[in-house]
Scaffold this motif. Structure first.
Motif, PDB file in Angstrom:
ATOM      1  N   LEU A   1       0.827  -1.207   0.000  1.00 38.22           N
ATOM      2  CA  LEU A   1       0.000   0.000   0.000  1.00 38.22           C
ATOM      3  C   LEU A   1       0.862   1.258   0.000  1.00 38.22           C
ATOM      4  CD1 LEU A   1      -2.722   1.514   0.362  1.00 38.22           C
ATOM      5  CD2 LEU A   1      -2.444   1.186   2.831  1.00 38.22           C
ATOM      6  N   MET A   2       1.891   1.268   0.858  1.00 37.02           N
ATOM      7  CA  MET A   2       2.761   2.437   0.939  1.00 37.02           C
ATOM      8  C   MET A   2       3.617   2.590  -0.314  1.00 37.02           C
ATOM      9  SD  MET A   2       2.013   4.089   3.583  1.00 37.02           S
ATOM     10  CE  MET A   2       3.255   5.290   3.140  1.00 37.02           C
ATOM     11  N   ALA A   3       3.985   1.484  -0.951  1.00 40.96           N
ATOM     12  CA  ALA A   3       4.758   1.564  -2.193  1.00 40.96           C
ATOM     13  C   ALA A   3       3.936   2.268  -3.279  1.00 40.96           C
ATOM     14  CB  ALA A   3       5.166   0.169  -2.650  1.00 40.96           C
ATOM     15  N   VAL A   4       2.662   1.907  -3.377  1.00 39.30           N
ATOM     16  CA  VAL A   4       1.780   2.546  -4.370  1.00 39.30           C
ATOM     17  C   VAL A   4       1.599   4.019  -4.034  1.00 39.30           C
ATOM     18  CG1 VAL A   4      -0.534   2.560  -5.338  1.00 39.30           C
ATOM     19  CG2 VAL A   4       0.609   0.375  -4.874  1.00 39.30           C
ATOM     20  N   TRP A   5       1.376   4.322  -2.770  1.00 40.28           N
ATOM     21  CA  TRP A   5       1.177   5.701  -2.338  1.00 40.28           C
ATOM     22  C   TRP A   5       2.433   6.536  -2.604  1.00 40.28           C
ATOM     23  CZ3 TRP A   5      -0.982   7.177   3.189  1.00 40.28           C
ATOM     24  CH2 TRP A   5      -1.316   8.535   3.189  1.00 40.28           C
ATOM     25  N   ALA A   6       3.603   5.991  -2.256  1.00 35.45           N
ATOM     26  CA  ALA A   6       4.857   6.711  -2.477  1.00 35.45           C
ATOM     27  C   ALA A   6       5.109   6.925  -3.964  1.00 35.45           C
ATOM     28  CB  ALA A   6       6.015   5.951  -1.843  1.00 35.45           C
ATOM     29  N   PHE A   7       4.726   5.951  -4.796  1.00 37.50           N
ATOM     30  CA  PHE A   7       4.915   6.081  -6.243  1.00 37.50           C
ATOM     31  C   PHE A   7       4.145   7.283  -6.782  1.00 37.50           C
ATOM     32  CE2 PHE A   7       3.190   5.102 -10.493  1.00 37.50           C
ATOM     33  CZ  PHE A   7       4.371   5.063 -11.217  1.00 37.50           C
ATOM     34  N   PHE A   8       2.882   7.411  -6.394  1.00 41.28           N
ATOM     35  CA  PHE A   8       2.086   8.533  -6.873  1.00 41.28           C
ATOM     36  C   PHE A   8       2.501   9.844  -6.200  1.00 41.28           C
ATOM     37  CE2 PHE A   8      -0.786   4.982  -7.956  1.00 41.28           C
ATOM     38  CZ  PHE A   8      -1.023   5.296  -9.292  1.00 41.28           C
ATOM     39  N   SER A   9       2.957   9.777  -4.952  1.00 41.44           N
ATOM     40  CA  SER A   9       3.413  10.989  -4.270  1.00 41.44           C
ATOM     41  C   SER A   9       4.679  11.554  -4.893  1.00 41.44           C
ATOM     42  CB  SER A   9       3.664  10.702  -2.782  1.00 41.44           C
ATOM     43  OG  SER A   9       2.480  10.349  -2.122  1.00 41.44           O
ATOM     44  N   SER A  10       5.510  10.683  -5.443  1.00 48.25           N
ATOM     45  CA  SER A  10       6.770  11.125  -6.048  1.00 48.25           C
ATOM     46  C   SER A  10       6.605  11.547  -7.507  1.00 48.25           C
ATOM     47  CB  SER A  10       7.810  10.006  -5.956  1.00 48.25           C
ATOM     48  OG  SER A  10       7.358   8.833  -6.614  1.00 48.25           O
ATOM     49  N   GLY A  11       5.360  11.635  -7.981  1.00 50.54           N
ATOM     50  CA  GLY A  11       5.110  12.103  -9.333  1.00 50.54           C
ATOM     51  C   GLY A  11       4.786  11.024 -10.331  1.00 50.54           C
ATOM     52  N   GLY A  12       4.683   9.785  -9.892  1.00 47.20           N
ATOM     53  CA  GLY A  12       4.355   8.694 -10.802  1.00 47.20           C
ATOM     54  C   GLY A  12       2.896   8.713 -11.208  1.00 47.20           C
ATOM     55  N   SER A  13       2.602   8.022 -12.289  1.00 52.23           N
ATOM     56  CA  SER A  13       1.227   7.952 -12.783  1.00 52.23           C
ATOM     57  C   SER A  13       1.043   6.664 -13.572  1.00 52.23           C
ATOM     58  CB  SER A  13       0.898   9.153 -13.670  1.00 52.23           C
ATOM     59  OG  SER A  13       1.690   9.142 -14.853  1.00 52.23           O
ATOM     60  N   LEU A  14      -0.205   6.318 -13.822  1.00 49.86           N
ATOM     61  CA  LEU A  14      -0.491   5.132 -14.631  1.00 49.86           C
ATOM     62  C   LEU A  14       0.015   5.317 -16.066  1.00 49.86           C
ATOM     63  CD1 LEU A  14      -4.126   4.317 -13.411  1.00 49.86           C
ATOM     64  CD2 LEU A  14      -1.979   3.196 -12.742  1.00 49.86           C
ATOM     65  N   HIS A  15      -0.009   6.564 -16.529  1.00 51.85           N
ATOM     66  CA  HIS A  15       0.504   6.843 -17.873  1.00 51.85           C
ATOM     67  C   HIS A  15       1.996   6.535 -17.957  1.00 51.85           C
ATOM     68  CE1 HIS A  15       0.911   8.698 -21.780  1.00 51.85           C
ATOM     69  NE2 HIS A  15       1.821   9.546 -21.321  1.00 51.85           N
ATOM     70  N   ASN A  16       2.736   6.900 -16.905  1.00 57.03           N
ATOM     71  CA  ASN A  16       4.171   6.598 -16.879  1.00 57.03           C
ATOM     72  C   ASN A  16       4.430   5.102 -16.908  1.00 57.03           C
ATOM     73  OD1 ASN A  16       4.730   9.317 -16.735  1.00 57.03           O
ATOM     74  ND2 ASN A  16       4.935   9.342 -14.510  1.00 57.03           N
ATOM     75  N   LEU A  17       3.609   4.356 -16.163  1.00 58.25           N
ATOM     76  CA  LEU A  17       3.768   2.905 -16.153  1.00 58.25           C
ATOM     77  C   LEU A  17       3.481   2.308 -17.525  1.00 58.25           C
ATOM     78  CD1 LEU A  17       2.168   1.846 -12.738  1.00 58.25           C
ATOM     79  CD2 LEU A  17       4.580   1.769 -13.374  1.00 58.25           C
ATOM     80  N   SER A  18       2.441   2.798 -18.170  1.00 58.99           N
ATOM     81  CA  SER A  18       2.113   2.278 -19.503  1.00 58.99           C
ATOM     82  C   SER A  18       3.222   2.587 -20.495  1.00 58.99           C
ATOM     83  CB  SER A  18       0.787   2.869 -19.983  1.00 58.99           C
ATOM     84  OG  SER A  18       0.891   4.273 -20.151  1.00 58.99           O
ATOM     85  N   LEU A  19       3.830   3.781 -20.395  1.00 56.88           N
ATOM     86  CA  LEU A  19       4.947   4.123 -21.275  1.00 56.88           C
ATOM     87  C   LEU A  19       6.145   3.227 -21.012  1.00 56.88           C
ATOM     88  CD1 LEU A  19       4.875   8.046 -21.257  1.00 56.88           C
ATOM     89  CD2 LEU A  19       4.175   6.499 -23.100  1.00 56.88           C
ATOM     90  N   LEU A  20       6.380   2.912 -19.724  1.00 50.24           N
ATOM     91  CA  LEU A  20       7.503   2.046 -19.370  1.00 50.24           C
ATOM     92  C   LEU A  20       7.338   0.663 -19.992  1.00 50.24           C
ATOM     93  CD1 LEU A  20      10.053   1.324 -17.723  1.00 50.24           C
ATOM     94  CD2 LEU A  20       8.531   0.798 -15.802  1.00 50.24           C
ATOM     95  N   PHE A  21       6.160   0.068 -19.815  1.00 52.17           N
ATOM     96  CA  PHE A  21       5.932  -1.277 -20.345  1.00 52.17           C
ATOM     97  C   PHE A  21       5.887  -1.285 -21.869  1.00 52.17           C
ATOM     98  CE2 PHE A  21       4.006  -1.894 -16.029  1.00 52.17           C
ATOM     99  CZ  PHE A  21       4.922  -2.850 -15.606  1.00 52.17           C
ATOM    100  N   THR A  22       5.407  -0.189 -22.446  1.00 50.95           N
ATOM    101  CA  THR A  22       5.381  -0.101 -23.912  1.00 50.95           C
ATOM    102  C   THR A  22       6.780  -0.048 -24.488  1.00 50.95           C
ATOM    103  OG1 THR A  22       3.260   1.065 -23.834  1.00 50.95           O
ATOM    104  CG2 THR A  22       4.533   1.231 -25.855  1.00 50.95           C
ATOM    105  N   SER A  23       7.653   0.752 -23.843  1.00 47.57           N
ATOM    106  CA  SER A  23       9.036   0.847 -24.319  1.00 47.57           C
ATOM    107  C   SER A  23       9.774  -0.465 -24.130  1.00 47.57           C
ATOM    108  CB  SER A  23       9.761   1.959 -23.584  1.00 47.57           C
ATOM    109  OG  SER A  23       9.829   1.715 -22.191  1.00 47.57           O
TER     110      SER A  23
END
Length: 253
Positions: free
Chosen positions: A223-245
């Motif tokens: 739970l905290m890993a997900v929260w920290a990811f979004f708090s540090s500026g992460g987004s679902l769009h960033n994840l999709s770009l990562l997996f796409t690349s």
């Protein structure tokens, strides 16, 4: 066998944290300084809580088991609160230092962002916390003796390593979320971090009932890993770009 247990538990407990340190901190002198200072602040909190614990032990009846159990719970909770107070104090110090770095910089900007400082400070708290909780256990893995020979759990070493890993990562995630709460004056975020820290520390008191402590602790970690990811500026769009690349790289190769 003892050497295998020692190295196995050491790599489980500290492998991910030291990998983060080597790849994200070690090459930057400023990050190393912030990391070491964070560890120092955690040590100061440990010193203060240990002093209070020592005074309470001396003032109590050592033969009263109920009192000693109560003091143990009090010591754990008091230590958590002191750690969070020192985390806030370290945030205030880093904020002043960041303003000073920006003032003397040619570009009038700090060479390190607030989110990066939060991550480095949290990892400093986590690694030194894990080291103090695990170092004596690791020394016991070298023998002599056999765990569980008198009917105790044979999984003491491995569960201790897994708990240390979770606490180390949690301190990193808590640091990121805590600093964001301070920056944006979201005091409820700080309260949630403190409450989750109290919860995780309280769950450790359930040991050796490991099935009652480890699963909830790792649920909080995810739970905290997900929260920290979004708090540090992460987004679902960033994840999709990562997996796409990554998929494109695999297909091209």
């Amino acid at each position: 066998m003892t050497a295998a247990v020692f190295f196995g538990c050491a790599f489980i407990a500290f492998g991910p944290a030291f990998a983060l340190f080597i790849f994200t901190i070690a090459r930057d002198p400023l990050r190393v300084i912030i990391f070491i200072a964070g560890a120092f602040f955690w040590l100061l909190s440990l010193l203060l809580s240990s002093l209070v614990w020592f005074i309470a032990m001396k003032a109590s009846n050592a033969e009263d088991t109920k009192v000693q159990k109560g003091l143990l719970i009090f010591g754990v909770m008091f230590s958590v609160l002191i750690q969070e107070v020192f985390r806030f104090a370290y945030y205030r110090l880093l904020r002043k230092a960041n303003e000073g770095l920006a003032a003397i910089s040619d570009e009038e900007t700090s060479p390190i962002s607030g989110r990066q400082m939060a991550y480095v400070a949290g990892l400093g708290f986590g690694i030194i916390s894990g080291a103090f909780s695990m170092i004596n256990i690791l020394s016991d893995t070298l023998g002599p003796g056999t765990v569980g020979i008198f009917g105790d759990s044979q999984y003491y070493f491995i569960t201790s390593a897994l708990m240390t890993l979770a606490i180390t990562l949690l301190h990193t995630f808590w640091g990121v979320v805590f600093f964001e709460g301070c920056e944006k004056s979201r005091w409820w975020v700080i309260a949630v971090v403190v409450c989750l820290h109290l919860l995780v520390s309280g769950l450790s008191l359930l040991n050796p009932l490991y099935e009652g402590s480890l699963p909830p602790v790792y649920a909080v970690t995810v739970l905290m890993a997900v929260w920290a990811f979004f708090s540090s500026g992460g987004s679902l769009h960033n994840l999709s770009l990562l997996f796409t690349s990554k998929r494109s790289e695999v297909e091209s190769s």
